[in-house]
Design an enzyme around this catalytic site. Sequence first.
Site, mmCIF file in Angstrom:
data_model
loop_
_atom_site.group_PDB
_atom_site.id
_atom_site.type_symbol
_atom_site.label_atom_id
_atom_site.label_comp_id
_atom_site.label_asym_id
_atom_site.label_seq_id
_atom_site.Cartn_x
_atom_site.Cartn_y
_atom_site.Cartn_z
ATOM 1 N N PRO A 151 41.499 45.701 46.359
ATOM 2 C CA PRO A 151 40.034 45.742 46.243
ATOM 3 C C PRO A 151 39.564 45.178 44.892
ATOM 4 O O PRO A 151 38.529 44.510 44.826
ATOM 5 C CB PRO A 151 39.721 47.237 46.376
ATOM 6 N N TYR A 152 40.324 45.413 43.841
ATOM 7 C CA TYR A 152 39.983 44.819 42.533
ATOM 8 C C TYR A 152 39.894 43.298 42.660
ATOM 9 O O TYR A 152 38.923 42.673 42.207
ATOM 10 C CB TYR A 152 41.041 45.212 41.504
#
Length: 325
Positions: A151-152
């Site tokens: 997700p980063y």
Amino acid sequence: MDVPPTYLVTGAAGFIGSHLAEALLDRGAAVVGVDGFTDYYARERKERNLAALRRRERFRLIEGDLVDLPVEELIAGVSGVFHLAAQPGVRGSWGRTFSVYVRDNLLATQRLFEAAAAAGVRVVFASSSSVYGNAAAHPTREDVTPRPVSPYGVTKLCCEDLAHAYARESGLDFVALRYFTVYGPRQRPDMAIQRIASALATGARFEVYGDGTQSRDVTYVGDAVSATMAVMDRAPAGAVYNVGGGSETSLREIIRLCEELTGRALAIDAGPAAAGDVRRTSADTSRIRADVGWSPRVPLADGLARQLTEAGALQRGARGAIAAR
Ligand code: NAD
Ligand code: UGA
């Protein structure tokens, strides 16, 4: 007499941002730093990053959150913006914490782009090798299709997409830098090399996530900083560049080198592989070499020795032989 340029550096209390601010001051520029002292790691550590900067005449720090600050006012009158503030860790970006990544990476960046586009000020911003995910080709060129696996990495790719949208619709002048695992003194405490250095200094244990054969193209912080300044001065608008140190090294090999340099054996625990972790990264840096003439200068063993020294694992100037396990 020429008036020195003033740059805004977001994330100035952080690892890369504090080194960048120092290098800009060394060149004679004035720096306005912004940092919200997020709680991802201790404020005490960020204050140490800032200690030398606070003594410099041309440095000023604004403490605040980019999601709330009047960014238009911060940008007014500066020659350029270096946007490094973010929520950075790869492996912690799953689950509920994702909202922090959306806020500090996407919302903060969108506000900054909007203001910079309106003011006609260039923004050089920190993207990440994590936009590639498990890249189809190595070394990886900027034009492969990015497929982040954390997700980063997704938020960093979204920042790049936002920049392109603001460039197209509002004339934003930006340069995106895909940094590859930056290391050196002041490295964040969640990162592998800093944990290894600290464990070697204190005798604590280091947990290897997975089998340790994962590899990274690691980049010395001074090299990352010189690339960052060079693109502000010389890159064409809208460029996206890999910034990699050029030495893809496995985690096992990094551990071996640190042991060899310090003459100490690392106490290792084996842990599970981490979700969102890529197998390998390696940067093709031909584009940034051709456009701005940047190339990395610091060999891995030298950079590691500097970080190990700062962490107290190596006597200044000394290099050990590997100790028997
Ligand atoms: P860092 O955490 O040391 O520095 C980031 C700083 O930004 C922190 O001091 C934090 O307090 C500040 N910040 C975060 N959100 C903020 C907000 N909303 N308002 C104001 N300040 C805020 O991280 P770093 O390792 O120096 O990374 C710098 C940048 O480079 C980040 O954008 C990161 O994603 C990117 N990057 C880092 C690496 C690396 O290996 N360190 C690699 C690729 C990309
Ligand atoms: C790093 C930064 O942390 C990110 O902010 C950045 O965006 C990314 O580089 C990038 O290049 O874009 P990473 O490569 O995962 O991310 O770097 P480390 O956190 O130093 O981890 C390197 C490897 O060591 C990973 O495989 C990780 O799983 C492993 N590791 C890390 C451990 O085995 N144990 C630890 O305690 C920490």
